[in-house]
Scaffold this motif. Structure first.
Motif, PDB file in Angstrom:
ATOM      1  N   PHE A 126       4.060  -0.133   3.290  1.00 44.73           N
ATOM      2  CA  PHE A 126       2.871  -0.078   4.120  1.00 44.73           C
ATOM      3  C   PHE A 126       2.010   1.108   3.730  1.00 44.73           C
ATOM      4  N   GLN A 127       0.715   0.854   3.580  1.00 46.98           N
ATOM      5  CA  GLN A 127      -0.230   1.906   3.227  1.00 46.98           C
ATOM      6  C   GLN A 127      -1.418   1.884   4.184  1.00 46.98           C
ATOM      7  N   ILE A 128      -1.876   3.045   4.564  1.00 49.99           N
ATOM      8  CA  ILE A 128      -3.150   3.173   5.265  1.00 49.99           C
ATOM      9  C   ILE A 128      -4.108   3.778   4.256  1.00 49.99           C
ATOM     10  N   LEU A 129      -5.116   3.012   3.880  1.00 50.11           N
ATOM     11  CA  LEU A 129      -6.038   3.426   2.833  1.00 50.11           C
ATOM     12  C   LEU A 129      -7.154   4.316   3.369  1.00 50.11           C
ATOM     13  N   SER A 130      -7.636   4.015   4.575  1.00 49.87           N
ATOM     14  CA  SER A 130      -8.714   4.814   5.166  1.00 49.87           C
ATOM     15  C   SER A 130      -8.726   4.632   6.676  1.00 49.87           C
ATOM     16  N   ASP A 131      -9.390   5.582   7.346  1.00 51.09           N
ATOM     17  CA  ASP A 131      -9.562   5.479   8.798  1.00 51.09           C
ATOM     18  C   ASP A 131     -10.905   6.078   9.200  1.00 51.09           C
ATOM     19  N   ASP A 132     -11.963   5.374   8.835  1.00 53.29           N
ATOM     20  CA  ASP A 132     -13.317   5.846   9.081  1.00 53.29           C
ATOM     21  C   ASP A 132     -14.017   5.016  10.149  1.00 53.29           C
ATOM     22  N   ASN A 133     -14.824   5.683  10.967  1.00 54.84           N
ATOM     23  CA  ASN A 133     -15.680   5.019  11.957  1.00 54.84           C
ATOM     24  C   ASN A 133     -14.926   4.053  12.867  1.00 54.84           C
ATOM     25  N   GLY A 134     -13.714   4.409  13.241  1.00 54.32           N
ATOM     26  CA  GLY A 134     -12.950   3.562  14.152  1.00 54.32           C
ATOM     27  C   GLY A 134     -12.389   2.302  13.516  1.00 54.32           C
ATOM     28  N   MET A 135     -12.318   2.300  12.174  1.00 59.94           N
ATOM     29  CA  MET A 135     -11.769   1.153  11.447  1.00 59.94           C
ATOM     30  C   MET A 135     -10.700   1.655  10.479  1.00 59.94           C
ATOM     31  N   ILE A 136      -9.491   1.161  10.657  1.00 64.65           N
ATOM     32  CA  ILE A 136      -8.344   1.578   9.853  1.00 64.65           C
ATOM     33  C   ILE A 136      -8.029   0.461   8.869  1.00 64.65           C
ATOM     34  N   VAL A 137      -8.076   0.776   7.591  1.00 62.53           N
ATOM     35  CA  VAL A 137      -7.838  -0.195   6.527  1.00 62.53           C
ATOM     36  C   VAL A 137      -6.414   0.007   6.026  1.00 62.53           C
ATOM     37  N   SER A 138      -5.617  -1.073   6.027  1.00 70.72           N
ATOM     38  CA  SER A 138      -4.213  -0.941   5.635  1.00 70.72           C
ATOM     39  C   SER A 138      -3.746  -2.138   4.813  1.00 70.72           C
ATOM     40  N   VAL A 139      -2.612  -1.918   4.134  1.00 66.95           N
ATOM     41  CA  VAL A 139      -2.015  -2.943   3.271  1.00 66.95           C
ATOM     42  C   VAL A 139      -0.519  -2.991   3.561  1.00 66.95           C
ATOM     43  N   LEU A 140      -0.005  -4.211   3.682  1.00 63.32           N
ATOM     44  CA  LEU A 140       1.418  -4.427   3.916  1.00 63.32           C
ATOM     45  C   LEU A 140       1.970  -5.301   2.808  1.00 63.32           C
ATOM     46  N   ASP A 141       3.104  -4.873   2.230  1.00 64.25           N
ATOM     47  CA  ASP A 141       3.777  -5.645   1.184  1.00 64.25           C
ATOM     48  C   ASP A 141       5.017  -6.295   1.789  1.00 64.25           C
ATOM     49  N   LEU A 142       4.944  -7.604   2.019  1.00 61.16           N
ATOM     50  CA  LEU A 142       6.057  -8.331   2.638  1.00 61.16           C
ATOM     51  C   LEU A 142       7.192  -8.635   1.670  1.00 61.16           C
ATOM     52  N   SER A 143       6.994  -8.411   0.382  1.00 64.39           N
ATOM     53  CA  SER A 143       8.061  -8.690  -0.586  1.00 64.39           C
ATOM     54  C   SER A 143       9.220  -7.714  -0.438  1.00 64.39           C
ATOM     55  N   GLU A 144       8.957  -6.574   0.159  1.00 61.79           N
ATOM     56  CA  GLU A 144       9.985  -5.537   0.294  1.00 61.79           C
ATOM     57  C   GLU A 144      10.565  -5.436   1.701  1.00 61.79           C
ATOM     58  N   THR A 145       9.935  -6.092   2.649  1.00 64.62           N
ATOM     59  CA  THR A 145      10.408  -5.985   4.021  1.00 64.62           C
ATOM     60  C   THR A 145      10.311  -7.335   4.717  1.00 64.62           C
ATOM     61  N   GLY A 146      11.310  -7.664   5.472  1.00 63.58           N
ATOM     62  CA  GLY A 146      11.305  -8.926   6.196  1.00 63.58           C
ATOM     63  C   GLY A 146      10.705  -8.800   7.580  1.00 63.58           C
ATOM     64  N   THR A 147      10.630  -7.580   8.101  1.00 59.41           N
ATOM     65  CA  THR A 147      10.073  -7.366   9.429  1.00 59.41           C
ATOM     66  C   THR A 147       8.911  -6.387   9.345  1.00 59.41           C
ATOM     67  N   PRO A 148       7.719  -6.910   9.400  1.00 59.55           N
ATOM     68  CA  PRO A 148       6.555  -6.024   9.306  1.00 59.55           C
ATOM     69  C   PRO A 148       6.352  -5.195  10.572  1.00 59.55           C
ATOM     70  N   LYS A 149       6.697  -3.921  10.517  1.00 57.26           N
ATOM     71  CA  LYS A 149       6.524  -3.016  11.653  1.00 57.26           C
ATOM     72  C   LYS A 149       5.266  -2.168  11.473  1.00 57.26           C
ATOM     73  N   ALA A 150       4.415  -2.597  10.595  1.00 54.71           N
ATOM     74  CA  ALA A 150       3.232  -1.824  10.241  1.00 54.71           C
ATOM     75  C   ALA A 150       2.328  -1.559  11.436  1.00 54.71           C
ATOM     76  N   MET A 151       2.083  -2.556  12.247  1.00 52.68           N
ATOM     77  CA  MET A 151       1.159  -2.373  13.357  1.00 52.68           C
ATOM     78  C   MET A 151       1.724  -1.436  14.418  1.00 52.68           C
ATOM     79  N   LYS A 152       3.059  -1.350  14.499  1.00 59.88           N
ATOM     80  CA  LYS A 152       3.670  -0.358  15.396  1.00 59.88           C
ATOM     81  C   LYS A 152       3.342   1.053  14.912  1.00 59.88           C
ATOM     82  N   ILE A 153       3.359   1.238  13.601  1.00 60.66           N
ATOM     83  CA  ILE A 153       3.007   2.545  13.023  1.00 60.66           C
ATOM     84  C   ILE A 153       1.555   2.872  13.356  1.00 60.66           C
ATOM     85  N   VAL A 154       0.680   1.902  13.194  1.00 60.31           N
ATOM     86  CA  VAL A 154      -0.741   2.114  13.489  1.00 60.31           C
ATOM     87  C   VAL A 154      -0.917   2.496  14.951  1.00 60.31           C
TER      88      VAL A 154
END
Length: 178
Positions: A126-154
């Protein structure tokens, strides 16, 4: 001016059902025009003269809660904000595969986290690329994880007053605005 409204937590897993046809009728009754819904997950575009976004969010949320008897958090972004985000091409350096998911999380208030941006999780999924103007841009790679907990991190880092959309949804919004 066109606005994009993103409702949080509706029509997910059969809970908090809010039919888009009814949403359009309510928004029309509130005086909005050129109302267009996209998908069934609470994406609605509309025109309105109100320039106070907080007031607009509050009025819509209150009306929807009164109509449907459950809270309907709402985040409003202008067409300019969405177009600027799209034109910035935030995922240009990301190699797309079938397992890569690209997301934009919209905040009600533009909060910063204590993360050094760009940020990557320890396992690299999981990567957070930017967080400007109230918009957070992120990328999730499901090939490495079966349970995406990315939004919990956000949510942990930016708060719960947030809603997330897949980049493909943003692309569809841009096509509707064109």
């Amino acid at each position: 001016m066109f606005e994009q409204s993103f409702l949080r937590g509706i029509n997910v897993g059969g809970n908090h059902k809010l039919p888009m046809v009814e949403l359009k009728l309510i928004m029309n009754d509130m005086g909005f025009s050129n109302i267009v819904t996209l998908l069934n997950s609470g994406n609605v575009m509309f025109a309105f003269e109100e320039t106070n976004v907080s007031k607009l969010e509050s009025e819509i949320s209150n009306r929807l809660e009164n109509e449907f008897s459950f809270p309907v958090p709402k985040i409003v972004k202008t067409d300019v904000e969405i177009k600027n985000l799209f034109e910035s091409d935030p995922f240009v350096k990301i190699e797309l595969t079938k397992d890569i998911r690209q997301y934009v999380s919209f905040q009600k208030e533009a909060n910063k986290s204590d993360l050094d941006i760009p940020w990557k999780s320890e396992d690299g999924t999981f990567q957070i690329l930017s967080d400007d103007n109230g918009m957070i841009v992120s990328v999730l790679d499901l090939s490495e994880t079966g349970t995406p907990k990315a939004m919990k991190i956000v949510e942990e880092k930016y708060g719960k007053d947030i809603t997330t959309r897949n980049w493909k949804t943003i692309e569809r919004i841009i096509k509707k605005l064109s």
